[in-house]
Design an enzyme around this catalytic site. Structure first.
Site, PDB file in Angstrom:
ATOM      1  N   GLU A 103     -13.686  90.648   2.990  1.00  0.00           N
ATOM      2  CA  GLU A 103     -13.703  89.632   1.929  1.00  0.00           C
ATOM      3  C   GLU A 103     -12.293  89.112   1.650  1.00  0.00           C
ATOM      4  O   GLU A 103     -12.094  87.941   1.340  1.00  0.00           O
ATOM      5  CB  GLU A 103     -14.337  90.218   0.660  1.00  0.00           C
ATOM      6  CG  GLU A 103     -15.832  90.451   0.856  1.00  0.00           C
ATOM      7  CD  GLU A 103     -16.446  91.244  -0.289  1.00  0.00           C
ATOM      8  OE1 GLU A 103     -15.966  92.371  -0.531  1.00  0.00           O
ATOM      9  OE2 GLU A 103     -17.384  90.753  -0.921  1.00  0.00           O
ATOM     10  N   GLU A 123     -21.363  97.215   3.061  1.00  0.00           N
ATOM     11  CA  GLU A 123     -21.674  97.633   1.684  1.00  0.00           C
ATOM     12  C   GLU A 123     -23.082  98.193   1.513  1.00  0.00           C
ATOM     13  O   GLU A 123     -23.291  99.145   0.773  1.00  0.00           O
ATOM     14  CB  GLU A 123     -21.464  96.462   0.709  1.00  0.00           C
ATOM     15  CG  GLU A 123     -20.014  96.211   0.323  1.00  0.00           C
ATOM     16  CD  GLU A 123     -19.280  95.339   1.323  1.00  0.00           C
ATOM     17  OE1 GLU A 123     -19.794  95.143   2.438  1.00  0.00           O
ATOM     18  OE2 GLU A 123     -18.185  94.858   0.990  1.00  0.00           O
TER      19      GLU A 123
HETATM   20  C1  LIG Z   1     -21.274  97.440 -15.032  1.00  0.00           C
HETATM   21  C2  LIG Z   1     -20.908  97.770 -13.639  1.00  0.00           C
HETATM   22  C3  LIG Z   1     -20.485  96.589 -12.909  1.00  0.00           C
HETATM   23  C4  LIG Z   1     -20.204  96.978 -11.566  1.00  0.00           C
HETATM   24  C5  LIG Z   1     -19.553  95.908 -10.857  1.00  0.00           C
HETATM   25  C6  LIG Z   1     -18.462  96.513 -10.081  1.00  0.00           C
HETATM   26  C7  LIG Z   1     -17.755  95.462  -9.392  1.00  0.00           C
HETATM   27  C8  LIG Z   1     -16.679  96.091  -8.590  1.00  0.00           C
HETATM   28  C9  LIG Z   1     -16.108  95.066  -7.724  1.00  0.00           C
HETATM   29  C10 LIG Z   1     -16.224  95.576  -6.382  1.00  0.00           C
HETATM   30  C11 LIG Z   1     -15.857  94.554  -5.394  1.00  0.00           C
HETATM   31  C12 LIG Z   1     -16.602  94.888  -4.157  1.00  0.00           C
HETATM   32  C13 LIG Z   1     -15.690  95.019  -2.979  1.00  0.00           C
HETATM   33  C14 LIG Z   1     -16.426  95.312  -1.718  1.00  0.00           C
HETATM   34  O1  LIG Z   1     -17.431  94.355  -1.506  1.00  0.00           O
HETATM   35  C15 LIG Z   1     -16.987  96.686  -1.729  1.00  0.00           C
HETATM   36  C16 LIG Z   1     -16.433  97.492  -0.608  1.00  0.00           C
HETATM   37  O2  LIG Z   1     -15.503  97.149   0.062  1.00  0.00           O
HETATM   38  S1  LIG Z   1     -17.184  98.975  -0.351  1.00  0.00           S
HETATM   39  C17 LIG Z   1     -16.318  99.644   1.048  1.00  0.00           C
HETATM   40  C18 LIG Z   1     -16.719  99.019   2.329  1.00  0.00           C
HETATM   41  N1  LIG Z   1     -16.071  99.691   3.430  1.00  0.00           N
HETATM   42  C19 LIG Z   1     -16.662 100.651   4.139  1.00  0.00           C
HETATM   43  O3  LIG Z   1     -17.792 100.995   3.934  1.00  0.00           O
HETATM   44  C20 LIG Z   1     -15.831 101.284   5.222  1.00  0.00           C
HETATM   45  C21 LIG Z   1     -16.000 102.764   5.186  1.00  0.00           C
HETATM   46  N2  LIG Z   1     -15.171 103.409   6.176  1.00  0.00           N
HETATM   47  C22 LIG Z   1     -15.505 103.495   7.465  1.00  0.00           C
HETATM   48  O4  LIG Z   1     -16.482 102.975   7.929  1.00  0.00           O
HETATM   49  C23 LIG Z   1     -14.586 104.296   8.328  1.00  0.00           C
HETATM   50  O5  LIG Z   1     -13.913 105.202   7.533  1.00  0.00           O
HETATM   51  C24 LIG Z   1     -13.556 103.440   9.117  1.00  0.00           C
HETATM   52  C25 LIG Z   1     -12.774 102.515   8.205  1.00  0.00           C
HETATM   53  C26 LIG Z   1     -14.297 102.615  10.186  1.00  0.00           C
HETATM   54  C27 LIG Z   1     -12.572 104.390   9.832  1.00  0.00           C
HETATM   55  O6  LIG Z   1     -13.300 105.330  10.593  1.00  0.00           O
HETATM   56  P1  LIG Z   1     -12.590 106.645  11.222  1.00  0.00           P
HETATM   57  O7  LIG Z   1     -11.378 106.234  11.933  1.00  0.00           O
HETATM   58  O8  LIG Z   1     -13.654 107.365  11.979  1.00  0.00           O
HETATM   59  O9  LIG Z   1     -12.112 107.512   9.989  1.00  0.00           O
HETATM   60  P2  LIG Z   1     -13.003 108.273   8.886  1.00  0.00           P
HETATM   61  O10 LIG Z   1     -14.303 107.608   8.690  1.00  0.00           O
HETATM   62  O11 LIG Z   1     -12.998 109.724   9.190  1.00  0.00           O
HETATM   63  O12 LIG Z   1     -12.136 107.974   7.567  1.00  0.00           O
HETATM   64  C28 LIG Z   1     -10.839 108.539   7.429  1.00  0.00           C
HETATM   65  C29 LIG Z   1     -10.650 108.919   5.977  1.00  0.00           C
HETATM   66  O13 LIG Z   1     -10.634 107.713   5.192  1.00  0.00           O
HETATM   67  C30 LIG Z   1     -11.607 107.805   4.151  1.00  0.00           C
HETATM   68  N3  LIG Z   1     -12.129 106.453   3.930  1.00  0.00           N
HETATM   69  C31 LIG Z   1     -12.540 105.587   4.847  1.00  0.00           C
HETATM   70  N4  LIG Z   1     -12.897 104.424   4.278  1.00  0.00           N
HETATM   71  C32 LIG Z   1     -12.695 104.583   2.960  1.00  0.00           C
HETATM   72  C33 LIG Z   1     -12.874 103.714   1.827  1.00  0.00           C
HETATM   73  N5  LIG Z   1     -13.309 102.447   1.954  1.00  0.00           N
HETATM   74  N6  LIG Z   1     -12.571 104.212   0.632  1.00  0.00           N
HETATM   75  C34 LIG Z   1     -12.102 105.469   0.474  1.00  0.00           C
HETATM   76  N7  LIG Z   1     -11.902 106.330   1.507  1.00  0.00           N
HETATM   77  C35 LIG Z   1     -12.205 105.883   2.728  1.00  0.00           C
HETATM   78  C36 LIG Z   1     -12.665 108.748   4.702  1.00  0.00           C
HETATM   79  O14 LIG Z   1     -13.405 109.330   3.670  1.00  0.00           O
HETATM   80  C37 LIG Z   1     -11.806 109.757   5.428  1.00  0.00           C
HETATM   81  O15 LIG Z   1     -11.255 110.598   4.440  1.00  0.00           O
HETATM   82  P3  LIG Z   1     -10.996 112.133   4.735  1.00  0.00           P
HETATM   83  O16 LIG Z   1     -12.347 112.682   5.152  1.00  0.00           O
HETATM   84  O17 LIG Z   1     -10.005 112.171   5.855  1.00  0.00           O
HETATM   85  O18 LIG Z   1     -10.518 112.683   3.446  1.00  0.00           O
END
Ligand SMILES: CCCCCCCCCCCCC[C@H](O)CC(=O)SCCNC(=O)CCNC(=O)[C@H](O)C(C)(C)COP(=O)(O)OP(=O)(O)OC[C@H]1O[C@@H](n2cnc3c(N)ncnc32)[C@H](O)[C@@H]1OP(=O)(O)O
Length: 684
Positions: A103, A123
């Site tokens: 985004e 998401e």
């Molecule tokens: C009244 C209530 C109102 C509510 C309204 C709220 C509004 C809030 C506004 C929100 C705006 C929305 C924004 C957006 O649309 C939402 C998002 O972006 S959600 C996140 C989307 N992203 C993902 O889903 C990606 C997830 N990650 C992955 O797929 C993979 O990690 C990767 C990036 C492809 C990398 O893969 P790998 O190399 O295999 O590594 P790992 O998977 O092992 O990850 C390593 C390590 O990083 C941690 N991690 C990965 N991604 C995230 C993340 N997005 N956030 C936090 N942490 C993340 C993962 O847990 C691993 O951690 P470790 O295990 O090593 O501690």
């Protein structure tokens, strides 16, 4: 969190620096807002480039922050400000641009992406939707059909001020959305997020941007606070937690070095063996496959080659047939790094194989068993290297199913466990370390679940009613359809071997009781009629032909149930879906609590991952342990007490001490249960 540099005295370079994936945490958002302000206010700056450190653009919003109150500058106004800025902003994308990361790229006026970059909106897998304008900008940029599809695809973008565009809209929008809605409902029964995405994209097609973005935010608020979002985000972290195994000795994933495995051997080319050979070859490992008879070897070989060729065609790569060798002689295994035994589930036979392997293989070869529940330590005991013996329990079909239970015997060394876990990862599996007990984690928990389903049949339910309740809950298949697929004869043989049915049953047992507990003989009666499930065309259901998959209720099963009930004078009663779900799933979770108490699984996350990846537990429910925590442990305890009182001869319904303890401690969150289990004995 974000580094600001001036390049060539005119370009502001903003680098996101939040390892490991440059997630948009509150600190990153704060630093970005500051950097953007600096760039826009500096007259020397004519353009801005945003990139991410360490070859990763951005993994999206910081999912961990979703668990607490939202802090720091909100993402949407930050992105709107970037888009609205007077200076051109370029997203330079390397690696991942996911969710909020994508985004962010969408609001930039230009995008440059490395050809290996992965762009997407994952998401929905977290139970939410792309709520930083993703559902509004993307349809404007690439049209409704492509935007609807993008949840799982990566598309490079190059356009300016996307929110100013009108959405390319097909004339038959309603029909298109209806088709996509039906597809989504079929694929992910009961899951809210994809349906909300469709509504948000409809808003992009039918409303101006200002209204569409409002609708996006309303839908996000509904999803964000839903149990499904909590469950799916829990699954994301549980899967990663499961890889971080730890033993009471202090050995764990980050201090135990796995051995490198270049060659492996598989003993037995049945369904399991064939799937394991395919998974190993796909991972680039040389495999020697062994069978005991020429005919079996030839059949197995043809099937493996066919599977690998079909798989390679599907993936557009060449089949790795050169890695395979087929043999009748165990002598050929003398130099391999690791052996996986996948012979018939018979302890005496397996012991003979392990004794032979001990003699034939070099002393450093790891010896693994694919047993689905036998004592791994008993097998280790017949070898000359018990520390190099470990269970590698694959799930059928092994080249498709993602789960691997790595069964740690009391004598398995940490290097052996690390090697099995790392090999599983290399094969694309989700590996979970578990302790050694009958059935390990997955199959041990299955027993109370299956028992409840058959007891409910006795009491008045039908297989189709029970299956429907479970499928409405979210399982891809109910317990009886699943049993028909897996084959009913395996369980029957195990029950015969354990003296629960057949000629070895102690005649002193009263009917419907074994070892002083309730026992339902209906599954045995079904098998006695040669009904072994799909493969025989008859099981709990009837099928068009042997091997058919279209399950239809069978009047013969209905008759069998009626005769059975009248023989034992059981008055059938109406059973609600609620009772079906509670008895099957609370009994399942109750055994999970016992497994935690016994130290067979280290954490509830491990159990949930096993059920998500091995048993089709619906991901949006989080797994049996997370589901219990969502229902409320107090409620689960109360219902188990109620059912145990009604069925005192079913010990699996008696609430486990750990469940009681957790309720007494105020039902803490699932992530902290481990602290309450600390003092208990571990088998890991
Ligand atoms: C009244 C209530 C109102 C509510 C309204 C709220 C509004 C809030 C506004 C929100 C705006 C929305 C924004 C957006 O649309 C939402 C998002 O972006 S959600 C996140 C989307 N992203 C993902 O889903 C990606 C997830 N990650 C992955 O797929 C993979 O990690 C990767 C990036 C492809 C990398 O893969 P790998 O190399 O295999 O590594 P790992 O998977 O092992 O990850 C390593 C390590 O990083 C941690 N991690 C990965 N991604 C995230 C993340 N997005 N956030 C936090 N942490 C993340 C993962 O847990 C691993 O951690 P470790 O295990 O090593 O501690």
């Amino acid at each position: 969190m974000a580094r600001y540099e001036l390049v060539k005295r005119s370009v502001a370079l903003i680098t996101l620096t939040n390892p490991p994936v440059n997630a948009l945490s509150s600190a990153v958002r704060h630093a970005m807002a500051k950097s953007m302000e600096q760039a826009l206010n500096d007259p020397k700056v004519t353009a801005v480039v945003i990139c991410g450190e360490n070859g990763r653009f951005c993994g999206g919003a910081d999912i961990r922050e979703f668990a607490g109150p939202l802090r720091g500058p909100p993402l949407v106004p930050l992105l709107d400000a970037i888009e609205a800025g007077e200076k051109p902003v370029v997203a330079a994308i390397e690696g991942v641009a996911l969710g909020g990361g994508f985004e962010l790229a969408l609001v930039c006026h230009y995008c440059i992406a490395h050809f290996k970059a992965r762009l997407g909106l994952p998401e929905v897998t977290l139970g939410i939707l792309p709520a930083a304008g993703g559902t509004q900008r993307l349809p404007r940029l690439i049209g409704i059909p492509a935007a609807l599809e993008l949840i799982t695809t990566a598309k490079p973008l190059s356009s300016r001020r996307v929110s100013m565009l009108t959405t390319p809209c097909p004339p038959d929008l309603d029909a298109l959305l209806e088709v996509v809605t039906m597809e989504v409902k079929k694929k992910a029964r009961g899951v809210m997020a994809p349906l909300a995405c469709i509504q948000a994209v409809r808003a992009a097609a039918t409303m101006p941007y200002s209204k569409g973005i409002k609708r996006e935010s309303e839908l996000m608020a509904t999803l964000f606070n839903s149990g499904q979002a909590r469950a799916l985000q829990y699954c994301f972290f549980a899967q990663r937690t499961a890889g971080k195994w730890t033993l009471p000795s202090g050995a764990q994933w980050n201090n135990s070095k796995p051995r490198e495995i270049r060659s492996a051997a598989i003993i037995g080319l049945g369904t399991m063996g064939r799937g394991i050979v395919v998974s190993l070859a796909r991972a680039g490992i040389s495999v020697i496959a062994v069978e005991s008879e020429k005919k079996l070897l030839e059949t197995g070989k043809q099937m493996v080659i066919g599977m690998l060729e079909r798989d390679a065609k599907r993936r557009g790569v060449s089949a790795s047939l050169n890695l395979l060798k087929f043999t009748l002689s165990l002598q050929d295994l003398k130099d391999v790094d690791l052996v996986i035994e996948a012979v018939f589930e018979d302890m005496a036979l397996k012991k003979r194989v392990f004794q032979e392997l001990s003699k034939v293989c070099r002393p450093a070869t790891l010896l693994c068993t694919n047993t689905s529940g036998l004592d791994v330590d008993a097998l280790a005991g017949v070898t000359d290297r018990p520390h190099l013996v470990v269970g590698m329990h694959f799930f059928s079909p092994a080249h498709v199913m993602k789960l691997l239970e790595v069964v740690c015997g009391p004598r398995s060394s940490s290097e052996t466990i690390a090697t099995a876990m790392s090999l599983g990862k290399r094969m694309g599996k989700v590996s979970v370390a578990v302790g050694n007990c009958p059935g390990f984690v997955g199959n041990r928990m299955l027993k109370p679940y299956l028992d409840q389903a058959t007891f409910l049949l006795e009491e008045g339910a039908t297989p189709e009613q029970i299956d429907k309740a479970l499928e409405d809950f979210g399982f891809a298949m109910g317990v009886f359809r699943m049993s028909d697929l897996a084959g009913l004869d395996v369980g029957w043989r195990i029950r015969k071997e354990s003296g629960l049915t057949g000629p070895d049953v102690d005649p002193k047992n009263p009917p419907r009781r074994r070892h002083g507990r309730r026992y339902c003989p209906i599954p045995d009666m079904v098998c006695e009629q040669g009904r072994f499930g799909q493969k025989t065309g008859r099981g709990w259901y009837m099928y068009d032909k042997p091997g058919g998959t279209n399950a239809k209720p069978d009047p013969l099963i209905q008759n069998l149930l009626e005769m059975y009930r009248s023989r034992y004078a059981i008055q059938p009663r109406n059973i609600s879906d609620k009772e079906i779900i509670e008895r099957c799933l609370f009994a399942l979770a109750n055994e999970g609590f016992r497994i935690l108490e016994d130290g067979i699984a280290a954490r509830p996350e491990d159990i949930d991952v096993i059920y998500l990846f091995g048993y089709g537990f619906p991901r949006h429910r989080g797994g049996p342990m997370f589901y219990a925590s969502m229902v409320g442990l107090e409620r689960v305890l109360e219902r188990l007490e109620h059912y145990h009182q009604a069925h005192p001869d079913v010990p699996h319904l008696e609430p486990s001490p750990l469940l009681k303890k957790l309720v007494a401690c105020g039902s803490p969150s699932v992530q902290t249960w481990r602290e309450h289990i600390k003092t208990m004995h571990s088998h890991l």
